[in-house]
Write an enzyme that holds these catalytic residues in place. Sequence first.
Site, short mmCIF file in Angstrom:
data_model
loop_
_atom_site.label_atom_id
_atom_site.label_comp_id
_atom_site.label_asym_id
_atom_site.label_seq_id
_atom_site.Cartn_x
_atom_site.Cartn_y
_atom_site.Cartn_z
N HIS A 1 36.06 15.46 20.63
CA HIS A 1 35.89 14.17 19.95
C HIS A 1 36.75 14.08 18.68
O HIS A 1 37.52 13.13 18.51
CB HIS A 1 34.40 13.97 19.62
CG HIS A 1 34.09 12.67 18.96
ND1 HIS A 1 33.62 11.58 19.66
CD2 HIS A 1 34.19 12.26 17.67
CE1 HIS A 1 33.44 10.56 18.82
NE2 HIS A 1 33.79 10.95 17.60
N GLU A 2 36.63 15.07 17.82
CA GLU A 2 37.38 15.02 16.55
C GLU A 2 38.88 15.15 16.79
O GLU A 2 39.67 14.50 16.12
CB GLU A 2 36.88 16.09 15.57
CG GLU A 2 35.42 15.93 15.14
CD GLU A 2 35.04 14.54 14.61
OE1 GLU A 2 35.93 13.82 14.10
OE2 GLU A 2 33.86 14.17 14.72
ZN ZN Z 1 34.04 9.87 15.88
#
Ligand code: ZN
Length: 185
Positions: free
Chosen positions: A135-136
Amino acid sequence: MTAKIGLLAIGQADATVLLELKDGLATVFPDTTFAVIDAGLPMPRRALDKNRGQHRSDIILSEVQAYAVKRKNLRSVLGVVDADIFVSELNFVFGEAACPGKAAVISTSRLKPEFYGEPPNNELFAERVLKEAVHELGHTLGLKHCTRSSCVMHFSNSIFDTDRKQSAFCDECYLKVALSVNNLR
Ligand SMILES: [Zn+2]
Ligand SMILES: [Zn+2]
Protein backbone atom coordinates in the site's frame (compact mmCIF):
# COMPACT_ATOMS: atom_id res chain seq x y z
CA MET A 1 17.18 -1.79 -15.99
CA THR A 2 14.95 -3.02 -13.23
CA ALA A 3 13.95 -0.63 -10.47
CA LYS A 4 15.34 -1.48 -7.05
CA ILE A 5 13.66 -0.72 -3.73
CA GLY A 6 15.48 -0.83 -0.39
CA LEU A 7 13.97 -2.13 2.84
CA LEU A 8 15.34 -0.33 5.86
CA ALA A 9 14.89 -1.32 9.50
CA ILE A 10 14.47 1.63 11.85
CA GLY A 11 14.89 1.11 15.58
CA GLN A 12 13.81 -2.31 16.84
CA ALA A 13 12.38 -3.71 13.59
CA ASP A 14 12.83 -7.47 13.28
CA ALA A 15 15.25 -8.65 10.56
CA THR A 16 13.13 -11.70 9.70
CA VAL A 17 10.16 -9.44 9.00
CA LEU A 18 12.21 -7.57 6.39
CA LEU A 19 13.44 -10.76 4.76
CA GLU A 20 9.93 -12.16 4.47
CA LEU A 21 8.71 -8.85 3.17
CA LYS A 22 11.39 -8.80 0.49
CA ASP A 23 10.11 -12.10 -0.96
CA GLY A 24 6.47 -11.10 -0.69
CA LEU A 25 6.94 -7.73 -2.39
CA ALA A 26 8.76 -9.32 -5.32
CA THR A 27 5.60 -11.31 -6.14
CA VAL A 28 3.43 -8.16 -6.27
CA PHE A 29 5.43 -5.48 -8.13
CA PRO A 30 6.35 -5.89 -11.79
CA ASP A 31 9.94 -5.20 -12.95
CA THR A 32 11.15 -4.39 -9.45
CA THR A 33 13.74 -5.98 -7.19
CA PHE A 34 13.92 -5.61 -3.43
CA ALA A 35 16.93 -5.59 -1.14
CA VAL A 36 17.16 -5.53 2.64
CA ILE A 37 19.61 -2.77 3.61
CA ASP A 38 22.22 -4.28 5.96
CA ALA A 39 22.63 -1.44 8.41
CA GLY A 40 19.36 -0.09 9.77
CA LEU A 41 18.87 3.37 11.23
CA PRO A 42 18.28 4.16 14.88
CA MET A 43 14.85 5.51 15.75
CA PRO A 44 15.19 9.32 15.70
CA ARG A 45 14.86 10.50 19.31
CA ARG A 46 12.78 13.50 18.36
CA ALA A 47 10.15 11.21 16.83
CA LEU A 48 8.94 10.11 20.28
CA ASP A 49 5.91 11.95 21.61
CA LYS A 50 6.27 11.33 25.34
CA ASN A 51 2.68 12.28 26.16
CA ARG A 52 1.19 9.87 23.68
CA GLY A 53 3.84 7.16 24.04
CA GLN A 54 3.87 6.93 20.25
CA HIS A 55 6.27 7.98 17.51
CA ARG A 56 5.64 10.66 14.90
CA SER A 57 5.42 9.11 11.51
CA ASP A 58 6.24 12.37 9.67
CA ILE A 59 9.63 12.63 11.40
CA ILE A 60 10.49 9.00 10.63
CA LEU A 61 9.38 9.49 7.03
CA SER A 62 11.64 12.52 6.63
CA GLU A 63 14.59 10.45 7.93
CA VAL A 64 13.82 7.76 5.37
CA GLN A 65 13.48 10.46 2.71
CA ALA A 66 16.90 11.93 3.62
CA TYR A 67 18.40 8.44 3.45
CA ALA A 68 16.70 7.62 0.14
CA VAL A 69 17.99 10.69 -1.71
CA LYS A 70 21.55 9.66 -0.85
CA ARG A 71 21.01 6.19 -2.31
CA LYS A 72 20.92 7.03 -6.01
CA ASN A 73 20.77 3.34 -7.03
CA LEU A 74 17.48 2.87 -5.24
CA ARG A 75 14.13 3.89 -6.73
CA SER A 76 12.75 4.25 -3.21
CA VAL A 77 13.21 3.15 0.39
CA LEU A 78 10.63 1.58 2.69
CA GLY A 79 11.35 2.11 6.38
CA VAL A 80 10.01 -0.56 8.74
CA VAL A 81 9.48 0.29 12.40
CA ASP A 82 8.23 -1.77 15.30
CA ALA A 83 7.05 1.28 17.27
CA ASP A 84 3.48 2.55 17.17
CA ILE A 85 3.30 5.61 14.92
CA PHE A 86 0.84 8.46 14.36
CA VAL A 87 0.22 11.67 12.46
CA SER A 88 -1.21 14.67 14.30
CA GLU A 89 -4.80 14.33 13.10
CA LEU A 90 -5.11 10.55 13.62
CA ASN A 91 -4.82 8.21 16.62
CA PHE A 92 -2.41 6.02 14.71
CA VAL A 93 -1.34 5.11 11.19
CA PHE A 94 -0.22 1.77 9.76
CA GLY A 95 2.12 3.71 7.49
CA GLU A 96 2.82 6.88 5.57
CA ALA A 97 4.43 7.68 2.23
CA ALA A 98 5.46 10.46 -0.10
CA CYS A 99 2.92 10.41 -2.94
CA PRO A 100 4.68 10.25 -5.31
CA GLY A 101 8.18 10.08 -3.88
CA LYS A 102 11.15 8.04 -2.76
CA ALA A 103 10.20 7.26 0.82
CA ALA A 104 7.62 5.26 2.75
CA VAL A 105 7.30 3.92 6.25
CA ILE A 106 5.21 1.18 7.87
CA SER A 107 4.74 0.20 11.49
CA THR A 108 4.34 -3.45 12.44
CA SER A 109 3.03 -2.59 15.91
CA ARG A 110 -0.71 -2.81 15.20
CA LEU A 111 -0.34 -5.63 12.69
CA LYS A 112 0.42 -8.18 15.39
CA PRO A 113 -2.59 -10.24 16.48
CA GLU A 114 -1.28 -9.83 20.06
CA PHE A 115 -2.03 -6.12 19.84
CA TYR A 116 -5.74 -7.05 19.72
CA GLY A 117 -5.44 -9.62 22.49
CA GLU A 118 -5.29 -12.53 20.07
CA PRO A 119 -2.71 -15.36 20.02
CA PRO A 120 0.43 -14.81 17.89
CA ASN A 121 0.01 -15.87 14.26
CA ASN A 122 3.06 -15.40 12.09
CA GLU A 123 1.31 -16.13 8.84
CA LEU A 124 -1.41 -13.55 9.46
CA PHE A 125 1.16 -11.05 10.70
CA ALA A 126 3.37 -11.48 7.60
CA GLU A 127 0.33 -11.08 5.34
CA ARG A 128 -0.65 -7.83 7.06
CA VAL A 129 2.91 -6.49 6.86
CA LEU A 130 2.98 -7.26 3.14
CA LYS A 131 -0.37 -5.51 2.55
CA GLU A 132 0.70 -2.33 4.34
CA ALA A 133 4.09 -2.32 2.59
CA VAL A 134 2.50 -2.75 -0.85
CA HIS A 135 0.00 0.00 0.00
CA GLU A 136 2.63 2.56 1.02
CA LEU A 137 4.92 1.69 -1.89
CA GLY A 138 1.88 2.12 -4.14
CA HIS A 139 1.64 5.70 -2.86
CA THR A 140 5.33 6.31 -3.68
CA LEU A 141 4.42 5.45 -7.28
CA GLY A 142 1.72 8.11 -7.21
CA LEU A 143 -1.31 5.88 -6.57
CA LYS A 144 -4.16 7.33 -4.52
CA HIS A 145 -6.67 5.38 -2.44
CA CYS A 146 -8.88 2.97 -4.34
CA THR A 147 -12.62 2.63 -3.72
CA ARG A 148 -12.55 -1.18 -4.10
CA SER A 149 -12.40 -2.67 -0.61
CA SER A 150 -10.47 -5.74 -1.82
CA CYS A 151 -7.72 -3.66 -3.50
CA VAL A 152 -4.50 -3.17 -1.56
CA MET A 153 -4.81 0.60 -2.22
CA HIS A 154 -8.04 0.78 -0.22
CA PHE A 155 -7.56 2.91 2.89
CA SER A 156 -7.21 0.92 6.12
CA ASN A 157 -8.96 2.66 8.95
CA SER A 158 -8.61 -0.39 11.18
CA ILE A 159 -7.12 -3.88 11.10
CA PHE A 160 -10.47 -5.15 9.76
CA ASP A 161 -9.92 -3.15 6.57
CA THR A 162 -6.41 -4.55 6.29
CA ASP A 163 -7.67 -8.12 6.72
CA ARG A 164 -10.44 -7.58 4.19
CA LYS A 165 -8.18 -6.41 1.38
CA GLN A 166 -5.74 -8.47 -0.68
CA SER A 167 -2.01 -7.90 -0.88
CA ALA A 168 -2.46 -7.30 -4.61
CA PHE A 169 -3.56 -4.30 -6.69
CA CYS A 170 -6.91 -4.39 -8.50
CA ASP A 171 -6.58 -4.39 -12.33
CA GLU A 172 -6.93 -0.63 -12.55
CA CYS A 173 -4.32 0.09 -9.89
CA TYR A 174 -1.99 -2.57 -11.28
CA LEU A 175 -2.03 -0.81 -14.63
CA LYS A 176 -1.03 2.46 -12.94
CA VAL A 177 1.77 0.67 -11.08
CA ALA A 178 3.09 -0.94 -14.25
CA LEU A 179 3.06 2.41 -16.09
CA SER A 180 4.70 4.22 -13.20
CA VAL A 181 7.41 1.60 -12.71
CA ASN A 182 8.26 1.76 -16.39
CA ASN A 183 8.33 5.55 -16.48
CA LEU A 184 10.65 5.71 -13.49
CA ARG A 185 13.16 3.22 -14.76
ZN1 ZN B 1 -2.91 5.11 1.96
ZN1 ZN C 1 -7.40 -0.49 -6.83
